[in-house]
Design a protein around this motif. Structure first.
Motif, PDB file in Angstrom:
ATOM      1  N   SER A 222       0.739  -1.117   0.091  1.00  0.00           N
ATOM      2  CA  SER A 222      -0.117  -0.130   0.061  1.00  0.00           C
ATOM      3  C   SER A 222       0.633   1.190  -0.081  1.00  0.00           C
ATOM      4  CB  SER A 222      -0.855   0.138   1.333  1.00  0.00           C
ATOM      5  OG  SER A 222      -1.531   1.142   1.363  1.00  0.00           O
ATOM      6  N   LYS A 223       0.156   2.292  -0.518  1.00  0.00           N
ATOM      7  CA  LYS A 223       1.241   3.461  -0.420  1.00  0.00           C
ATOM      8  C   LYS A 223       1.191   4.273   0.953  1.00  0.00           C
ATOM      9  CE  LYS A 223      -2.407   6.398  -2.533  1.00  0.00           C
ATOM     10  NZ  LYS A 223      -3.288   6.860  -3.893  1.00  0.00           N
TER      11      LYS A 223
ATOM     12  N   SER B 284     -11.576   1.398   1.817  1.00  0.00           N
ATOM     13  CA  SER B 284     -10.782   2.720   1.534  1.00  0.00           C
ATOM     14  C   SER B 284      -9.929   3.018   2.924  1.00  0.00           C
ATOM     15  CB  SER B 284     -11.776   3.971   1.309  1.00  0.00           C
ATOM     16  OG  SER B 284     -12.549   3.562   0.229  1.00  0.00           O
TER      17      SER B 284
ATOM     18  N   ASN C 144      -7.065   9.527   3.429  1.00  0.00           N
ATOM     19  CA  ASN C 144      -6.201  10.048   2.728  1.00  0.00           C
ATOM     20  C   ASN C 144      -6.319  11.455   3.096  1.00  0.00           C
ATOM     21  OD1 ASN C 144      -4.026  11.086   0.994  1.00  0.00           O
ATOM     22  ND2 ASN C 144      -4.937   9.954  -0.643  1.00  0.00           N
TER      23      ASN C 144
ATOM     24  N   ASP D 172     -10.018   7.209   0.428  1.00  0.00           N
ATOM     25  CA  ASP D 172      -9.440   6.811  -1.271  1.00  0.00           C
ATOM     26  C   ASP D 172      -9.375   5.353  -0.997  1.00  0.00           C
ATOM     27  OD1 ASP D 172      -7.577   6.801  -2.773  1.00  0.00           O
ATOM     28  OD2 ASP D 172      -5.769   7.996  -2.197  1.00  0.00           O
TER      29      ASP D 172
ATOM     30  N   GLU E 120      -7.607   2.420  -2.864  1.00  0.00           N
ATOM     31  CA  GLU E 120      -6.444   1.888  -3.543  1.00  0.00           C
ATOM     32  C   GLU E 120      -6.790   0.834  -4.647  1.00  0.00           C
ATOM     33  OE1 GLU E 120      -2.214   1.999  -1.960  1.00  0.00           O
ATOM     34  OE2 GLU E 120      -3.486   1.410  -0.289  1.00  0.00           O
ATOM     35  N   ARG E 121      -6.352   0.769  -5.513  1.00  0.00           N
ATOM     36  CA  ARG E 121      -6.704  -0.352  -6.537  1.00  0.00           C
ATOM     37  C   ARG E 121      -5.419  -1.547  -6.107  1.00  0.00           C
ATOM     38  NH1 ARG E 121     -10.578   3.006  -6.866  1.00  0.00           N
ATOM     39  NH2 ARG E 121     -11.527   3.183  -8.607  1.00  0.00           N
TER      40      ARG E 121
END
Ligand code: BGC
Length: 737
Positions: A666-667, A701, A704, A711, A713-714
Motif C-alpha cells: 500500500s502507499k 478505503s 487519505n 481513498d 487503492e486499486r
C-alpha cells in the motif's frame, strides 16, 4: 397566527403540537426508507415548519433557558406553552437512581430500582447485533417507565489502553465491531421515544486528566479508528443526541469544538439532533455558543444562589443571553440550537404516542441473562475442566471477593440501584444443589483491619478440602480499578491476587479462574491453572449466567472485543512511552496512530496473551468451502464471501466467523488486517449450514490526509476468514480494478 387571541393561540399550539407528535411518531417508529417517499418527505417538512412556528412564539430568554440545565439531570421546557422538560439519566447499563436537584447525592426514592444489564464490553463480546437491539429496547423501556427522555449512553470510545478506567462502558478496540453493535442498540432505545445520547464525542480514551488533556492525533487515525462508531451511530443509528467529551482535541474542548461538532458532526454527517455537553465539560460562553454545543449540562457553577436560578450562571445561561442581547452573538445561532432541542422533544416528550415503558419485568431479566451468557469468553479450558458435573457430589471451593462483591454499585456515573443482583456464589449454590459449596474470601479490596495473611491461609485451607477450586477475582468498580475519573495504575491484578492464585494452585491444582473485569489484566499464572474465563460485569443476572456456563447449561460463545497484551509495553499506546500515554499532563500524542489493539499486535508481530476475537467453546466448529464470488471487483461492487460452518462437537453452540481484510504494497502504512465483517451462527451439534458475509468494496478505503477524504487503492487485497484474529482458516487474494 398573531391575529389570534392568546387563549386561542394557546389552544392552536397545543393542537398543533399534538398533531405534530403524531407525525413524529410515524416518522420515527418506522425504519427510514432508503429513498424517502414523497409522503415521508412531506411529513418531515410539516414537522420542520411546526418547529419554526413554535420557535416564533418563544422569547429570547425562554430560548436561552432551553440551552442549559435547570437541575443536575434536566433541562427546562416552556411551562406557559405546555412544552415539557427534558429528563436525562445515565446510562449505559441501566437507568441510574434518582439524584438530587442540584447536588450529586441520591434522592433516596424507592421506586427507582431497575434491571442492571451487563456492561457494554460484555455486549460487544456477544458479537450479536440482534441481541444488542434487544438490550437497547429493554433499557429504553426502563428509561421510559422511569420518565426519562434522554438515555446517557451508549459509549463507543475506542479501547486504546487497558488502563482506561472506563473501558467497561465501551464496545472494545475495533471500530467495525463497535459500529455494528451500537446501531441496533440505539434503534432499540429510540423505538421507545427515548433518545440515545451517544458518548463521549470524541477521543475520551483515558480518564486520567480527562478534563483537560489535549489529544493530538492524525486525521487518519481520527477517521479510521476513533470516529467510525460515532459516524455509524449518527448515520445508521440516527441517534437523536450526542454527548461532547471532557478532553481537548487540538487545543479545544470537545464539548464545544469547531471541527468535531460544527464541521464533522453537524455539517458533514448532517446530524440533526442535540449536542449535550458532558457534565461540567463547558468552559466558555462564546465557544459553547459558536462551536456546536446545544445544551450545557452539569452542576451549578454558582453554588450561592437558590436552586431555582443557580444554573443560570452557567455558560449558556445569563452570559449567553447578554451576548445575544448586545448583538455580539447572532440570534440565528440560538435558533439553530432551539430548533434542534424542539426536534428532540418532538421525538420524545412531545410524541404522545410513544410507548409507556416497563421496568423490572421477567423479559428484561431474560435479556440481561442472555447477553451475559453470550458475552462471557472462555479463554482457556485445559482437560475440559468446564463444564463441571452437576450431578456428582463435588466439594467446590469458591474463593475470592468477586464471588460476593456487588458489581452494579461503584464505577462512577454508570452505577446502578439494581432491583436484585445474583452474585456468582449465589448462582453456583442455586445450580449445584448436589455439591457442597465452601467459600473463602482470600483477598479483600477494602481497607480493613482484617489480616490479609489470615485471609490467604483460610483460603488455602478451604482449597485443600475441595475437589475443585473456582477463583473469582479480577478488578472491581472501586476508584483506580474499572471506574470513572481515574485510570488503573498497572496491568496486574490488584490486592495481591497473583500471589494468591499461585499459592492456591500449589495446594489444589484443579483450579479454574473466573475474571470479573472490564479490562485486560496480566496473567503470570496462566500456565498453572486449568481454566480461565472472562466474565465482565454481568449485572442483575451475573450469578445465574455464570452458573449457566460453569454447569454447561449454556455453551460459551463470546469473543474478546479487545486484545489482552502479555505486558503493558506490548500495547501500542504504551509502547511509545509517556507522551503517547498518559501524556505530559497537558498534551498527549497518539503515536500508535492507526495501529490500535490487534492492528498493532498483528502488524508488528507482538503476540498478545489473548487475541481480539478469541474464544473457546464446549463444542468445536469447522469452517470449510470458503469462497469469494469473484476474484476481480469494481469500486462499486460488494464482495460476497460464502462458507460452510459445521458444529462438529457434541454440544449445541454458536460460532462467530470473522472476515478481515489487509493490503500489502500500500502507499500508506496499513494494519496487516482489519475486521470488515462477522456473523454469529447458532448450530445444533452435528449440524452444518451455508452462510454468507458481504463487504462493500468501498469500505476498504483508507482516509487519505492529502485529499481529506476516503481513498480506495486499486490492486491486490488479502481476505482472511477465520474464527479469531489469530485463527484464520483461509487466506484469499482478490483484486480491485
Ligand atoms: C460522565 C458522563 C455521564 C455524566 C452524567 C459525567 O461525569 O462522563 O458519562 O453521563 O457524568 O452522570
Amino acid at each position: 397566527m398573531s391575529l389570534l387571541k392568546p387563549i386561542y393561540r394557546h389552544f392552536y399550539l397545543v393542537v398543533s403540537i399534538f398533531l405534530l407528535s403524531l407525525y413524529s411518531t410515524s416518522v420515527h417508529s418506522q425504519q427510514q426508507p432508503t429513498r424517502p417517499s414523497a409522503a415521508y418527505q412531506s411529513r418531515l417538512e410539516i414537522i420542520e415548519s411546526k418547529i419554526d412556528s413554535i420557535l416564533s412564539l418563544l422569547t429570547l430568554k425562554e430560548k436561552v433557558s432551553m440551552c442549559h440545565a435547570q437541575s443536575q439531570f434536566s433541562s427546562p421546557g416552556i411551562p406557559r406553552l405546555g412544552i415539557p422538560e427534558l429528563w436525562m439519566s445515565d446510562g449505559p447499563h441501566g437507568i441510574r437512581a434518582e439524584i438530587n436537584w442540584s447536588n450529586w447525592d441520591y434522592s433516596g426514592w424507592t421506586n427507582d430500582y431497575i434491571t442492571a444489564f451487563p456492561a457494554l464490553t460484555c455486549l460487544a463480546a456477544t458479537f450479536n447485533p440482534s441481541l444488542s437491539n434487544q438490550y437497547g429496547a429493554s433499557i429504553g423501556e426502563e428509561a421510559r417507565y422511569r420518565k426519562k427522555d434522554v438515555l446517557l449512553g451508549p459509549g463507543v470510545n475506542i479501547y486504546r489502553t487497558p488502563l482506561n478506567g472506563r473501558n467497561f462502558e465501551y464496545m472494545g478496540e475495533d471500530p467495525y465491531l463497535a459500529s455494528t453493535m451500537v446501531v441496533p442498540y440505539i434503534k432499540g432505545v429510540q423505538n421507545n421515544g427515548v433518545a440515545a445520547c451517544v458518548k463521549h464525542f470524541a477521543l475520551n480514551n483515558q480518564e486520567l486528566w480527562r478534563n483537560h488533556i489535549n489529544v493530538q492525533v492524525s486525521d487518519r487515525a481520527l477517521y479510521e479508528i476513533y470516529l467510525p462508531a460515532f459516524d455509524a451511530a449518527v448515520k445508521q443509528g440516527e441517534a437523536w443526541s450526542i454527548m461532547g467529551a471532557y478532553n481537548q482535541f487540538r487545543g479545544q474542548h470537545c464539548s464545544h469544538h469547531e471541527l468535531l461538532l460544527n464541521k464533522i458532526l453537524k455539517k458533514d454527517w448532517a446530524f440533526d439532533g442535540v449536542v449535550v455537553s458532558d457534565w461540567g465539560g463547558t468552559h466558555n460562553t462564546n465557544e459553547a455558543a459558536l462551536y456546536g454545543l446545544d445544551i450545557e449540562m452539569g452542576s451549578p457553577i454558582d453554588k450561592q444562589t437558590s436552586p431555582r436560578q443557580a444554573f443560570d450562571a452557567n455558560f449558556l445561561g445569563t452570559s449567553f443571553l447578554n451576548l445575544l442581547k448586545s448583538g455580539e452573538i447572532d440570534e440565528r445561532i440560538l435558533d439553530d440550537k432551539v430548533r434542534r432541542i424542539l426536534r428532540l422533544m418532538m421525538r420524545t416528550t412531545l410524541d404522545f404516542m410513544r410507548p409507556l415503558g416497563k421496568i423490572n419485568n421477567i423479559e428484561h431479566s431474560m435479556v440481561a441473562r442472555q447477553v451475559a451468557i453470550e458475552g462471557v469468553v472462555l479463554l482457556k479450558n485445559k482437560d475440559n475442566f468446564f463444564p463441571l458435573n452437576t450431578t456428582q457430589k463435588l466439594t467446590i471451593a469458591v474463593i475470592g471477593e468477586n464471588a460476593v462483591k456487588s458489581m452494579t454499585t461503584g464505577g462512577g456515573s454508570s452505577e446502578l440501584k439494581a432491583n436484585y443482583e445474583i452474585s456468582p456464589l449465589e448462582g453456583i449454590k442455586k445450580r449445584f444443589k448436589n455439591a457442597s459449596i465452601i467459600f473463602s474470601k482470600g483477598y479483600t479490596s477494602e481497607d480493613t483491619n482484617q489480616s490479609r495473611k489470615l485471609l490467604i491461609n483460610e483460603a488455602l485451607v478451604t482449597a485443600s478440602m475441595a475437589d475443585v477450586v473456582l477463583f473469582f477475582g479480577g478488578l472491581n468498580k472501586n476508584r483506580g480499578q474499572d471506574c470513572e475519573a481515574a485510570d488503573r495504575e498497572e496491568l496486574k491484578l490488584p490486592y495481591n491476587q497473583d500471589y494468591l492464585i499461585a499459592e492456591l494452585q500449589k495446594v489444589n491444582p484443579n483450579i479454574g479462574v473466573v475474571l470479573v473485569s472490564g479490562n485486560a489484566v496480566s496473567m503470570p499464572w496462566i500456565y498453572d491453572v486449568k481454566t480461565v474465563f472472562q466474565a465482565w460485569y454481568l449485572g442483575s443476572e451475573a450469578g445465574n449466567a455464570i452458573a449457566d456456563i460453569i454447569s454447561g447449561d449454556s455453551n460459551p460463545s463470546g469473543k474478546l472485543p479487545f486484545s489482552f497484551p502479555v505486558k503493558l509495553s506490548d500495547n501500542s499506546a504504551h509502547f511509545f512511552g509517556e507522551l503517547s500515554y498518559p501524556g505530559d499532563g497537558e498534551t498527549q500524542y497518539y503515536k500508535d496512530d492507526i495501529l490500535v489493539g490487534y492492528r498493532w499486535h498483528d502488524t508488528k508481530d507482538i503476540r498478545p496473551l489473548f487475541s481480539f476475537g478469541h474464544r473457546l467453546s464446549y463444542s468445536s466448529f469447522e469452517i470449510t468451502d470458503i469462497k469469494s464470488d469473484k476474484k476481480i471487483y469494481e469500486a462499486s461492487d460488494s464482495i460476497n464471501i460464502t462458507y460452510k460452518l459445521k458444529n462438529t462437537g457434541s454440544k449445541d453452540g454458536a460460532e462467530v466467523v470473522q472476515v478481515y481484510v489487509g493490503k500489502s504494497n500500500s502507499k500508506v502504512t496499513r494494519a496487516l488486517k482489519e475486521l470488515k465483517g462477522f456473523k454469529k451462527t447458532f448450530l445444533k451439534s452435528g449440524k452444518q449450514t451455508k452462510e454468507e458475509i458481504i463487504i462493500n468494496v468501498s469500505d476498504l478505503s483508507f482516509y487519505n490526509e492529502s485529499i481529506s477524504g476516503w481513498d480506495l487503492e486499486r490492486g491486490d487485497y488479502a481476505i482472511y476468514v477465520g474464527n479469531a484474529s489469530n485463527a484464520i482458516s483461509k487466506l484469499m487474494i482478490i483484486k480491485i480494478k
